[in-house]
Scaffold this motif. Structure first.
Motif, PDB file in Angstrom:
ATOM      1  N   SER A  58       0.516  -1.072  -0.069  1.00 46.11           N
ATOM      2  CA  SER A  58      -0.336  -0.084  -0.372  1.00 46.11           C
ATOM      3  C   SER A  58       1.176   1.356  -0.492  1.00 46.11           C
ATOM      4  O   SER A  58       1.664   1.305   0.683  1.00 46.11           O
ATOM      5  CB  SER A  58      -0.681  -0.774   1.938  1.00 46.11           C
ATOM      6  N   VAL A 130       3.966  16.318   0.885  1.00 42.81           N
ATOM      7  CA  VAL A 130       3.032  15.604   0.091  1.00 42.81           C
ATOM      8  C   VAL A 130       3.006  16.917  -0.878  1.00 42.81           C
ATOM      9  O   VAL A 130       2.697  17.685  -1.295  1.00 42.81           O
ATOM     10  CB  VAL A 130       1.518  15.409   1.020  1.00 42.81           C
ATOM     11  N   ALA A 158       1.675  10.225  -3.027  1.00 44.76           N
ATOM     12  CA  ALA A 158       0.886   9.318  -3.205  1.00 44.76           C
ATOM     13  C   ALA A 158      -0.037   8.887  -4.157  1.00 44.76           C
ATOM     14  O   ALA A 158      -0.938   9.241  -4.536  1.00 44.76           O
ATOM     15  CB  ALA A 158      -0.148   8.630  -1.607  1.00 44.76           C
TER      16      ALA A 158
HETATM   17  C1  LIG Z   1      -1.198  11.612   0.739  1.00 45.56           C
HETATM   18  C2  LIG Z   1      -1.919  10.446   0.928  1.00 45.56           C
HETATM   19  N1  LIG Z   1      -0.782  10.088   1.294  1.00 45.56           N
HETATM   20  C3  LIG Z   1      -1.054   8.223   1.727  1.00 45.56           C
HETATM   21  C4  LIG Z   1      -1.994   7.594   1.384  1.00 45.56           C
HETATM   22  C5  LIG Z   1      -1.922   6.468   1.085  1.00 45.56           C
HETATM   23  O1  LIG Z   1      -1.762   4.996   0.519  1.00 45.56           O
HETATM   24  P1  LIG Z   1      -2.700   4.148   0.836  1.00 45.56           P
HETATM   25  O2  LIG Z   1      -4.290   4.335   0.910  1.00 45.56           O
HETATM   26  O3  LIG Z   1      -1.956   3.486  -0.733  1.00 45.56           O
HETATM   27  O4  LIG Z   1      -1.317   3.086   2.307  1.00 45.56           O
HETATM   28  C6  LIG Z   1      -2.936   8.228   1.014  1.00 45.56           C
HETATM   29  C7  LIG Z   1      -4.371   7.327   0.301  1.00 45.56           C
HETATM   30  O5  LIG Z   1      -5.117   7.319   0.104  1.00 45.56           O
HETATM   31  C8  LIG Z   1      -2.439   9.554   0.505  1.00 45.56           C
HETATM   32  O6  LIG Z   1      -3.809   9.791  -0.249  1.00 45.56           O
END
Ligand SMILES: Cc1ncc(COP(=O)(O)O)c(C=O)c1O
Length: 365
Positions: A58, A130, A158
């Motif tokens: 993930s 981010v 992400a």
């Molecule tokens: C900014 C951000 N970081 C991390 C994640 C985590 O990703 P995941 O849902 O694949 O674990 C997400 C996803 O929802 C995200 O939008």
């Protein structure tokens, strides 16, 4: 209904390729770290311009494994955004470090180099920007700060697959980066999946070890690791979509620019492109003082909309106590006014016009 993302329409276009790939995998039964995972890792590394791309379970795991492999741990502070999905800060907590939230730019919604530099203490070990909603953070300036202060740069990509800064991909600037393949992401699979990228051989080796029970050689375990492998069937989907990612992102940008043109004269703030990078519009997010009315009008016309994110992380129950006294005025003001409209590669111009027309109707009533 116009959904936020039309995954059915996207699937219809690539169904044959995916079903063919699934059928091959079901026949050869190489379900874990099989040939499609290996091929996808190679193709993703080439696309992103990095030496290593390592699939994992993930996006949350990708960030966690990247931090672990970079040696971030207990007692360390990691500077990041409070205007993001919870997983950004969860990954920092998993390694025992402390997220230090700094305020964002009201236009790009990303943390600013100035705010990052002001928050650096003797305990700061890393910065985790981010690239929110698909718009790259100011990576050249953030990287310069990290280099000046000896900090690691770990990118949360992400939401930014395919976004670039001066023609260089997000995920290729930092010591390491984490991508998510959650189904609604710009590059999404049919379940959960993630990717760590890095140019560092040692970091890549550690991520590979951590994702596979701390093992380099089967049944020999050197550290306590995790079961966080990218699934072979998901790699089939990702390979099919990676081939088309530029087309998907161009279609998102086209829809976003049409929205911005149609909404330009209304009393709301349409997304701002800071000119540093190419925004890939994982979300098309507005600031609007009449958010509730606009969302209600859209719902009445069977049009989805969403609030990403209603409560910034420093105000979430989980972080409230440790963030007592933290004030992030821009983050808080943006969270109170932001709303996102449907956007995906299959959104037609007609639907963009329809959605913009409903919003205009609220202001003209
Ligand atoms: C900014 C951000 N970081 C991390 C994640 C985590 O990703 P995941 O849902 O694949 O674990 C997400 C996803 O929802 C995200 O939008």
């Amino acid at each position: 209904m116009i959904p936020m993302v039309n995954l059915q329409a996207q699937y219809a276009e690539i169904q044959d390729e995916i079903v063919g790939g699934f059928s091959e995998t079901l026949n050869n039964c190489a379900f874990i770290l099989g040939p499609n995972v290996q091929a996808f890792e190679k193709e993703a590394a080439e696309y992103l311009g990095v030496k290593h791309a390592i699939g994992c379970a993930s996006g949350t795991d990708a960030l966690h494994l990247a931090l672990l492999a970079e040696g971030i741990g207990a007692g360390d502070e990691v500077i990041t955004s409070a205007f993001t999905f919870i997983a950004t800060a969860e990954a920092i907590k998993y390694v025992g470090a402390t997220p230090v939230f700094v305020d964002i730019d009201p236009g790009s919604f990303n943390i600013t180099p100035e705010n990052i530099e002001k928050a650096i203490t003797a305990k700061t070990k890393a910065v985790m920007p981010v690239h929110l909603f698909g718009q790259p953070a100011d990576l050249p300036a953030i990287k310069a700060i990290c280099d000046k202060h000896g900090l690691k740069l770990i990118e949360d990509c992400a939401q930014s697959f395919g976004a670039t800064v001066y023609n260089k991909q997000t995920g290729s600037f930092g010591n390491a980066a984490g991508f998510s393949f959650f189904p609604s992401k710009n590059l999404g699979c049919f379940g959960d999946g993630g990717l760590v990228t890095t140019d560092c051989d040692a970091t890549a080796a550690k991520v590979k070890q951590y994702r596979n029970h701390g093992s380099e050689v089967r049944y020999y375990h050197d550290v306590v690791g995790y079961n966080s492998r990218l699934d072979e069937l998901q790699a089939v989907v990702l390979r099919a979509k990676l081939k088309r990612i530029d087309q998907y992102n161009a279609a998102r940008r086209h829809a976003a620019h049409l929205y911005s043109e149609l909404l330009a004269d209304l009393p709301l703030a349409t997304p701002y492109e800071d000119g540093i990078g190419v925004h890939v519009y994982h979300q098309y997010t507005l600031l609007c003082d009449r958010r509730d009315e606009v969302m209600k009008a859209l719902q009445e016309q069977q049009i989805a909309s969403a609030i990403y994110y209603p409560v910034p992380l420093h105000q979430q129950n989980v972080f409230k106590a440790e963030c007592a006294g933290v004030s992030l005025p821009i983050t808080e003001s943006v969270a109170a006014r932001c709303m996102s409209l449907p956007i995906c590669a299959n959104l037609s111009d007609d639907n963009v016009r329809k959605i913009a027309g409903v919003i205009r109707g609220v202001f003209q009533a």
